[in-house]
Design an enzyme around this catalytic site. Structure first.
Site, mmCIF file in Angstrom:
data_model
loop_
_atom_site.group_PDB
_atom_site.id
_atom_site.type_symbol
_atom_site.label_atom_id
_atom_site.label_comp_id
_atom_site.label_asym_id
_atom_site.label_seq_id
_atom_site.Cartn_x
_atom_site.Cartn_y
_atom_site.Cartn_z
ATOM 1 N N GLY A 264 -38.508 -39.367 12.297
ATOM 2 C CA GLY A 264 -38.001 -40.557 12.953
ATOM 3 C C GLY A 264 -37.109 -40.263 14.139
ATOM 4 N NE ARG B 90 -42.205 -42.718 11.822
ATOM 5 C CZ ARG B 90 -41.152 -43.171 11.153
ATOM 6 N NH1 ARG B 90 -40.438 -42.341 10.403
ATOM 7 N NH2 ARG B 90 -40.814 -44.429 11.229
ATOM 8 C CD GLU C 288 -27.527 -39.011 14.466
ATOM 9 O OE1 GLU C 288 -27.302 -38.929 15.685
ATOM 10 O OE2 GLU C 288 -27.439 -40.068 13.828
ATOM 11 C CE LYS D 71 -23.463 -40.414 13.002
ATOM 12 N NZ LYS D 71 -24.821 -40.283 12.545
ATOM 13 C CB CYS E 174 -25.191 -45.058 13.836
ATOM 14 S SG CYS E 174 -26.452 -43.780 13.727
#
Length: 472
Positions: free
Chosen positions: A15, A43, A166, A225, A281
């Site tokens: 993804g 995908r 990330e 994060k 996010c």
């Protein structure tokens, strides 16, 4: 587990995070074989397509895949084979907010993480470094380690869990990967944990300066994060709260943000008012932080972070109400052109997009809506609107919503144009042509502060820009 030289990487999940991240790793590390696996055949077919019609849009991504695919970058649905061969496995699966059960609406749904972890345990025949790449609640690694140790069929197989969150911004993800502010790697502070951490650090060291590779404890990495996204979202909600005051007093939010941003203690980033933040996010991570705070019996902390989300929802409601109020307190039967459906420019991602909320609000007022976005697929638009209005049949939605091939087509015979995404092309379209096709008076509502309001007024538009009140 002594430090190992990573020769083969498996990424579970093709993804928004796993695809670009591991494609860049393959490009920068030609000596490492990188295989990205996913159970979604369509995908994987898109990642392997001969015309590079990739399943996600990200500037620069096609060039990266074009250079590395077939050399040392591969996309496959054969999850087991890739797990068996890999030295290091990234778990980069979706972790949406739970929709039911304990923690519904706040806690992360870790079902996909658990399924991936159980698959690794069942398949692995040699020791592996397993890396959390998905955004997860604090101490998820502990659960993963428990699952791996309890389900491994090979007693001699050892697993080390790392956290490597990330910090990508959609629209600039490739640049962020090429030159990251920091790479964060969390591990248990045992010797084995530190050795595994060193193995992953050496992968990134192929192109990232070592001083930007931060190694910390496992739980600190996981929480960092959530903390980073929460504090960035907090800045957006803070400037959006001030935008409401600007509109009421005649101040200009651009000028206020510029003045505040010149303070070196604050800085200019994330001080741009808008109709609201979206994406995969910010809201999810803040709600996760709220749930964590409540679970730790810290109700005041939970209430503090919850307010950031409340402010974001208020900003969207306030903007849609401004449209209704300005159009003579009713938009029933009126045609509203919404320019932009992605949550921000330079991405096709629509998760938590403010445009969805705006359109839902307009439809609740019985308006007709025409949508144009240069990157979002029609199927995704219909899916998002169906999910936003579960009590309304899709056929009824389609009866009052159209999808246009261009901004000019969207604006034809409309009463108002609403800019919901800051696509650059909206600043360069021929607004004189747009004006000539609209009903009069013609209104423009700039929810992203990207248009030249004075030029539009000279053409004849009635312009409302978020965060800008009437001058004295």
């Amino acid at each position: 587990m002594a430090p190992v030289t990573v020769k083969k990487i498996c990424c579970i999940g093709a993804g928004y995070v796993g695809g670009p991240t591991c494609a860049v790793i393959a490009l920068k590390c030609p000596h490492i074989q990188v295989t990205i696996v996913d159970l979604n055949q369509a995908r994987i077919d898109a990642w392997n397509s001969s015309d590079f019609a990739l399943p996600i849009y990200e500037p620069g991504l096609v060039d990266v895949v074009r250079q590395a695919r077939g050399r040392n970058l591969f996309f496959s649905t054969d999850v087991d084979k890739s797990i068996l061969e890999a030295d290091l496995i990234f778990v980069s699966v979706n972790t949406p907010t739970k929709k039911s059960g304990v923690g519904a609406g706040f806690a992360a749904d870790l079902n996909y993480v658990e399924l991936a972890t159980r698959r690794i345990a069942a398949v692995a025949k040699t020791s592996k470094i397993v890396v959390e790449k998905s955004t997860v609640p604090c101490r998820t690694a502990e659960s993963m380690r428990t699952i791996l140790e309890a389900n491994s069929k090979e007693p001699e197989v050892k697993f080390q869990i790392l956290s490597n969150p990330e910090f990508l911004a959609e629209g600039t993800a490739i640049d962020d990967l090429f030159a990251p502010d920091r790479v964060l790697i969390g591990s248990l502070q045992s010797q084995d944990g530190k050795d595994a951490c060193a193995s992953l650090a050496e992968v990134y060291a192929n192109w990232v300066p070592k001083e930007r590779i931060l190694t910390v404890g496992l739980w600190s990495s996981e929480l960092s994060k959530l903390a980073a996204n929460a504090m960035l979202a907090q800045r957006i909600s803070s400037i959006n709260a001030l935008s409401a005051i600007c509109e009421a007093t005649g101040a200009n939010i651009d000028e206020v943000a510029h003045a505040v941003g010149r303070d070196s203690r604050v800085g200019p980033k994330f001080l741009r008012a808008s109709v609201g933040f979206g994406g995969s996010c910010f809201q999810k991570d803040i709600l996760n932080l709220v749930y964590l705070s409540e679970s730790l019996h810290l109700p005041e902390v939970a209430a503090y972070w919850r307010q950031v989300v409340i402010m974001n929802e208020y900003q969207k409601r306030r903007f849609s109400k401004t449209v209704v109020d300005t159009l003579f307190n009713t938009i029933t039967g009126k045609k509203i052109a919404v320019l932009g459906f992605a949550f921000k420019a330079d991405t096709g991602d629509t998760r938590e997009s403010p445009a969805i909320t705006l359109i839902r609000d307009f439809l609740s007022e019985k308006a007709r809506v025409v949508i144009y976005d240069p990157q979002v697929d029609e199927a995704q638009i219909w899916l998002d609107l169906s999910e936003a209005m579960p009590d309304v049949a899709l056929e009824k939605i389609k009866a009052v919503v159209e999808i246009a091939p261009s901004a000019l087509k969207a604006a034809q015979n409309s009463e108002a144009v609403v800019v919901a995404t800051e696509w650059k092309e909206f600043t360069t379209i021929d607004w004189q042509d747009v004006y000539s096709t609209m009903n009069k008076p013609a209104f423009v509502f700039d929810g992203r502060m990207i248009l030249d309001a004075e030029k539009l007024r000279q053409i004849g538009f009635k312009v409302t820009t978020i965060g800008r009140g009437e001058r004295l």
